[in-house]
Every structure is written in structure tokens, then in C-alpha cells.
Design an enzyme around this catalytic site. Structure first.
Site, PDB file in Angstrom:
ATOM      1  N   ASP A 350      42.039  13.757  37.443  1.00  0.00           N
ATOM      2  CA  ASP A 350      42.246  14.100  36.034  1.00  0.00           C
ATOM      3  C   ASP A 350      42.795  15.504  35.883  1.00  0.00           C
ATOM      4  OD1 ASP A 350      39.021  12.620  35.707  1.00  0.00           O
ATOM      5  OD2 ASP A 350      40.964  11.639  35.392  1.00  0.00           O
ATOM      6  N   SER A 375      44.536  20.437  33.285  1.00  0.00           N
ATOM      7  CA  SER A 375      43.335  19.626  33.184  1.00  0.00           C
ATOM      8  C   SER A 375      43.620  18.568  32.130  1.00  0.00           C
ATOM      9  CB  SER A 375      42.142  20.479  32.756  1.00  0.00           C
ATOM     10  OG  SER A 375      41.078  19.649  32.338  1.00  0.00           O
ATOM     11  N   ARG A 376      43.601  17.314  32.549  1.00  0.00           N
ATOM     12  CA  ARG A 376      43.956  16.244  31.608  1.00  0.00           C
ATOM     13  C   ARG A 376      42.862  16.006  30.572  1.00  0.00           C
ATOM     14  NH1 ARG A 376      47.169  11.754  35.339  1.00  0.00           N
ATOM     15  NH2 ARG A 376      47.570  13.156  37.067  1.00  0.00           N
ATOM     16  N   VAL A 377      41.688  16.526  30.836  1.00  0.00           N
ATOM     17  CA  VAL A 377      40.605  16.401  29.850  1.00  0.00           C
ATOM     18  C   VAL A 377      40.765  17.479  28.790  1.00  0.00           C
ATOM     19  CG1 VAL A 377      38.109  16.612  29.542  1.00  0.00           C
ATOM     20  CG2 VAL A 377      39.031  15.303  31.456  1.00  0.00           C
TER      21      VAL A 377
END
Lengths: 519, 131
Positions: A350, A375-377
């Protein structure tokens, strides 16, 4: 009078012997049996055992009369290829082989915390046997979609560059990728130390895959010194261990982490590093005569890592809301993140934290490439306090990077460009951080606020770290209430912001005055 | 010609052996020629075992090698055959008996795919390995 310790030792020994005798197959029946036809390089080829299952544990009669464990990985029509867990010199052709009907498992539970173990759960720290109430399967399916919840709780690393611009959440998989000696493990260690410093209750699991034992010993020593070893499990394998143990190590660590995840707890697992893991799996696959693919890796090398990393998750509230956060590490060669294994793992995780060698040698440590890291979050996993001050940080740095090459022509630039360059230089300096010194939420918030709001614009670049240290010291000493409020993670009120900026400006004036005098 | 797996070969041989009026010697000569032709002579023992497994599947006839510390009594033999029939579902059991005093007591019964080891020697070996 008998020595109490001796009495306990005899009693313990007696109990162990009784349990071992009870464990013998007293009710022996007709059991499926096979025979080893050939063995070498850690692989035993077995004839018979037609009902063996994939990954099933088998027991081979050793030459010294004992038993050697192996697990079946190649189920061919005429024979089974089994990977030996242990010294294959104790296995000879003609040895009898039995099925056990079980899969590989490791001891799991709170009793493992504070210990250094091998991938089979055997302690190697000399502190005696570990008795756990449960065992966890090394290979286990990942939670399904409905069993999960989206990542929303922050996992603070204590590193300003990461927590502000590449925030990690509990249950996320964030890859740390870079060339050798760029500080990958250092980021992981600081994250573990921060869990202890901030008393987050997160259990650390460090999986050392093919790492030198001297390095693991030094790591253990450092964690002990920082008071974090008592909330850490180390699963250790050295380069001299069989490839099978290197292959199993991350899965064993994941099994230990899943115990906490499934019991309403939180765990952080670091796989250091998955490049060595892929190499060990390649070695095993080639010895098992599996067809080689790209770069001689087997065709399922993606699945090797995907099934491992999918086990790191944030569970739903119904299942206890526990989490297992993963920080896998990948080592690149000459900065090539488009190579086979790196691209595989990048597509699974992620987000990634990319470390660059040239930044490292410029003195920017941690050597994080802000442009390539993501950071894909994102901010869903960021504390409100840090989120409120880091909004413009990435943008300011991006603008600085674009203009950095013009810094040498400072006399020919307009004021706005000069200001951006000055601000970027100060932010870059601020993001440098010494090893083993993670910062709390409050310390990060006040530092970044001071820099992005312009309080440190007059401080010489070389003095930024000193100014930051003084600001943090004053806040901790004289404004403890502000520090405590910020450490809860809540967004700072306007009043708190004003107070922090007031202190920051005072600190900055002091440094600016000193530099004027020196000039 | 594509190589046939040992199990597939065993299946074919077992079918021919269990056919009515089969010439066992001729069949085995053909098998020997095949093995030599395909450089599989080293696999002869395992092939025989595979054939025994296939024969059992096809005919229900189970061939068992029994090793005992002392010669089996008639009662023991009957009990053993009944036990093996119950466990494996075999319609007939053919015992090949050997005496080996080193077992000390008990017996070892080996079928083509399974083994029953209730010898005293084995139990002692397991106990020794615990030490």
C-alpha cells in the site's frame, strides 16, 4: 536440604520425559509409509506416501535413530520432493518416511514476546524453552473482504519525514525500498523503538531473513537498551541456515503476528528483507526441479510475497479490530526499482518509502525520496495534529526540488523564488533526523508548524536542527499542557498554534541574532 | 516417444497381469525390456511395488511381508490376516514370513504402501532417541 533449583530441574525433566513418552505412538496401526530414494542439497525425494498433501509435514527416520522433519512441496506422480528442515546429512537413501497429517505450525502467544527464535519457534537466545498455549499455522489464508475494516488508525514511526508526508496506518503494508546501506533497517528499528517510547502497546516482530547473526545481536542489544525488547519478537535466520528456514521465516513471523491481530491486539512486523527471501525460494525451487522463469525465479514468486503480505490487515470491529502492520524491506541494485522482485512487491503493498543513495551521501538521513515515496492510505492514517501542519510540506518540498538547481544563481532570482528555495532548504534540514531518536506527535507537530508557518525562516540552515531541539525542549519543559494535548493526536486549537508560534519565533530570533553577530 | 510415468506403467502391467490366462513371465520380460530401453532399470524395485499397489486396487489381493522375532503361530497368523483385511479392505491376504530375532519381540508388516511396526526394537529406538 535439596537445592530448590535442582529439585525443579529434575521435576521439569521428569515432566518432559513423561510427555515425550506419551507422545510416542502407543497405539500404532497400519500407517502409510514411504522411503527416501535420494537426498541432497536439503531436498529429499520420497517414494510412496501417495496420500501426502501439499505442504504436509513428514517425518524421516534419521541415521542416528531420531526423526527429521520435512515438508512435501513437490507432489509428482512417481515421487515426492520434500524440503528437509534441519541437517540433511542425517538423512540417507532408504530411510523410512511417515506422514503426520498436519501442516507446519509454530508456537504463538504472548509467551513469545521478548524472545529470539528460529522459524520453527525454537528459542535461540539461551533463555530456556518457551511454552505456549497455542500454535499457529505457518501457511494460512488471509482475512476476506468482509472481515476487514479500512485502515484509519495511525502507526507513528517517530520519523518526521514519514509521519508527515508518507503516513502509515495500522493494518497497512508499506514497503521500504532502496540500495544497500541506505538506512532501510534503521527506519524499521526507529519505528519499533517509537512503539516503546510512545507506549502504543503495539507488539514488534522483526523477521531477519538471512541476516548476519552479528547484526541481529547488535539489533537485540539496541532494542534492550531502548527498553523495547520486552515488546518485541525476533525471528532470526542467518545466511548459513538452510534455504528452507529462510523461506519459512516470514510466514512464521506472520503466524506470530496473527495471534495478536486476531486477539484484539496490534502488531508490527518487519520483513528484513524479502529480496533474500525470494533468492532462498529460488534456490529451493531450482533444487526441486521446478521450471525457472524470469531471472531464474519460479513462476509463483509473486504469490510467494502476495500471500504473505495479505495476512497483514486491519480487522473489522466484529472480529476485535486488531491489526497487523507490515513493513517489508526490499534491496535494490543501483537504484533500479523497475527490477522483477521490487516491482512485484511494489504492486502488492500500500505504498513505498524509497531511499536514495545520493541523498544519503549528501547527509540527508533518513534518505527518503519524497517525490518517489507514497502512502496509498494517506491522511486517513494520520493523526489530526500532524495532518494539520503537514498539508503544505510536500508541496513546499516539491517546489524546492524544481527550483533547487537555481540555488547557485541566488542573486539573479526574484524574491518569491528565493523564498521558496530558502524555505525548502530549511524544511530539508528539519526533516533530517538522528538514528534512535524518534519524535513524539507533539514534537513533530511543533517542529513542522514552526517551519511551514515561517517562524524559522530567519534561522540559518545549519542551525535549524538546534532551533528545533530548543523549541521542543521549551515546549516539553514550560508548556507541558500543550505537549500533552498535542500528544493525544487532536488537531491543535488556534490558541495552541499561537502559543507554539510565539515560542518558535522567540527561539528563531535568538538564532538569527547570533548569526548576525557572527556575521 | 514420450516417457510414461512409473505409475501409469504399473497400472497397465497390473491390468495385464490380472487378466484371465495372462502369461506372467512374458509380461515381465516385456517390462524388463521396456525398463532397459528407457534407462529405468534402477527403478525396477519401485516399479514392482507400484505394480503390487495397482494389483491390490484392481483385484483386492494384498501381498504382505511380515517379519517377526519368532515364527507366527496359526492363531497369530489368522489374527494378523483379519486385522489387515479390516484395515485395508483386502479380499485376500498373502503373507511372506521372515524371522528376525533382532526385533526382540512384536512384528513388522509391510504392505506395498503402508507399514505396521509394533516391534520392541522400534519402541526401544524411539525411547533412546528421546534421551
Amino acid at each position: 536440604m535439596a537445592n530448590t533449583t535442582d529439585h525443579l530441574s529434575v521435576h521439569e525433566l521428569s515432566k518432559e520425559l513423561q510427555e515425550a513418552i506419551a507422545g510416542l505412538r502407543t497405539e500404532q496401526g497400519l500407517e502409510e509409509a514411504g522411503v527416501v530414494t535420494r537426498v541432497g542439497d536439503g531436498v529429499a525425494w520420497v517414494y510412496g506416501l501417495r496420500s501426502a498433501g501439499y505442504n504436509e509435514v513428514i517425518e524421516i527416520e534419521a541415521t542416528d535413530g531420531g526423526q527429521i522433519t520435512a515438508f512435501a512441496l513437490n507432489l509428482l506422480e512417481d515421487e515426492i520432493g520434500a524440503v528437509v528442515l534441519g541437517d540433511d546429512s542425517r538423512v540417507s537413501a532408504g530411510a523410512r518416511v511417515r506422514l503426520t497429517g498436519r501442516l507446519l505450525d509454530v508456537p504463538v502467544g504472548p509467551e513469545m514476546v521478548g524472545r529470539v527464535v528460529d522459524p520453527l519457534g525454537n528459542p535461540i537466545d539461551g533463555k530456556g524453552p518457551i511454552r505456549t498455549k497455542q500454535r499457529g499455522l505457518i501457511e494460512r489464508g488471509a482475512p476476506g473482504v468482509m472481515e476487514r475494516k479500512s485502515v484509519h488508525e495511525p502507526l507513528m514511526t517517530g520519523l518526521v519525514a514519514i509521519d508527515t508526508m508518507i503516513p502509515i496506518g495500522r493494518g497497512q503494508r508499506e514497503l521500504i525500498i532502496g540500495d544497500r546501506q541506505t538506512g532501510k533497517t534503521a527506519i524499521a528499528i526507529d519505528t519499533m523503538i517509537n512503539q516503546g517510547r510512545q507506549k502504543t502497546g503495539v507488539i514488534n516482530i522483526y523477521v531477519a531473513i538471512g541476516q548476519k547473526f552479528s547484526k541481529i545481536a547488535a539489533l537485540q542489544e539496541r532494542l534492550k537498551r531502548e527498553g523495547v525488547m520486552d515488546q518485541t519478537i525476533i525471528v532470526a535466520t542467518s545466511p548459513s541456515d538452510p534455504a528452507a528456514l529462510l523461506y519459512l521465516a516470514p510466514y512464521a513471523g506472520a503466524a506470530m503476528g496473527e495471534y495478536f491481530r486476531d486477539n484484539k491486539g496490534h502488531a508490527l512486523i518487519i520483513y528484513d528483507d524479502l529480496s533474500k527471501h525470494a533468492v532462498a525460494y529460488r534456490q529451493m525451487s531450482l533444487l526441486l526441479r521446478r521450471p525457472p522463469g524470469r531471472e531464474a525465479y519460479p513462476g509463483d514468486v509473486f504469490y510467494l510475497h502476495s500471500r504473505l503480505l495479505e495476512r497483514s490487515a486491519k480487522l473489522s470491529d466484529e472480529l476485535g479490530a486488531g491489526s497487523l502492520t507490515a513493513l517489508p524491506i526490499i534491496e535494490t541494485q543501483a537504484g533500479d526499482i523497475s527490477a522483477y522482485i521490487p516491482t512485484n512487491v511494489i504492486s502488492i503493498t500500500d505504498g513505498q518509502i524509497f531511499l536514495e543513495t545520493n541523498l544519503f551521501y549528501q547527509g540527508i538521513r533518513p534518505a527518503i525520496s519524497v517525490g518517489l515515496s507514497v502512502s496509498r492510505v494517506g491522511s486517513a492514517a494520520q493523526t489530526k495534529a500532524v495532518k494539520s501542519v503537514s498539508g503544505s510540506l510536500r508541496l513546499d518540498l516539491a517546489q524546492f526540488r524544481e527550483l533547487a538547481s537555481f540555488a547557485q544563481f541566488s542573486s539573479d532570482l526574484d524574491e518569491e523564488t528565493k523564498q521558496r528555495i530558502d524555505r525548502g532548504q530549511r524544511l530539508t534540514e528539519l526533516l533530517k533526523q538522528k538514528q534512535y531518536q524518534p519524535l513524539s506527535i507533539a514534537e513533530q507537530t511543533v517542529s513542522v508548524m514552526a517551519a511551514t508557518e515561517g517562524a524559522f525562516d530567519k534561522v540559518p540552515v545549519a542551525k535549524i536542527k538546534d532551533a528545533q531541539a530548543e523549541l521542543i525542549s521549551i515546549i516539553d519543559r514550560d508548556h507541558k499542557k500543550i505537549a500533552d494535548t498535542l500528544n493525544t493526536g487532536d488537531k491543535p486549537t488556534d490558541e495552541i498554534k499561537d502559543q507554539v508560534m510565539k515560542v518558535a519565533k522567540k527561539v528563531a530570533d535568538g538564532f538569527a541574532a547570533v548569526s548576525k553577530v557572527k556575521a | 516417444m514420450a516417457k510414461v510415468s512409473r505409475q501409469a506403467l504399473a497400472r497397465v502391467v497390473a491390468e495385464r497381469l490380472s487378466a484371465e490366462n495372462s502369461d506372467d513371465s512374458a509380461i515381465m520380460r516385456e517390462v524388463a525390456a521396456y525398463l532397459l530401453d528407457h534407462n529405468m532399470a534402477d527403478n525396477a524395485d519401485t516399479l514392482i511395488n507400484d505394480i503390487a499397489v495397482e494389483l491390490f486396487k484392481q483385484t483386492g489381493r494384498l501381498v504382505v511381508e511380515v517379519t517377526t522375532a519368532r515364527a507366527l503361530t496359526d492363531e497369530a497368523r489368522t489374527n494378523l490376516i483379519k486385522y489387515l483385511q479390516d484395515k485395508t479392505g483386502a479380499t485376500s491376504v498373502e503373507l511372506h514370513e521372515t524371522v528376525d530375532e533382532s526385533l526382540i519381540g512384536g512384528l513388522i508388516a509391510k504392505t506395498p504402501s503402508a507399514e505396521l511396526d509394533v516391534s520392541v526394537r522400534n519402541t526401544l529406538r524411539q525411547l533412546t532417541a528421546l534421551a
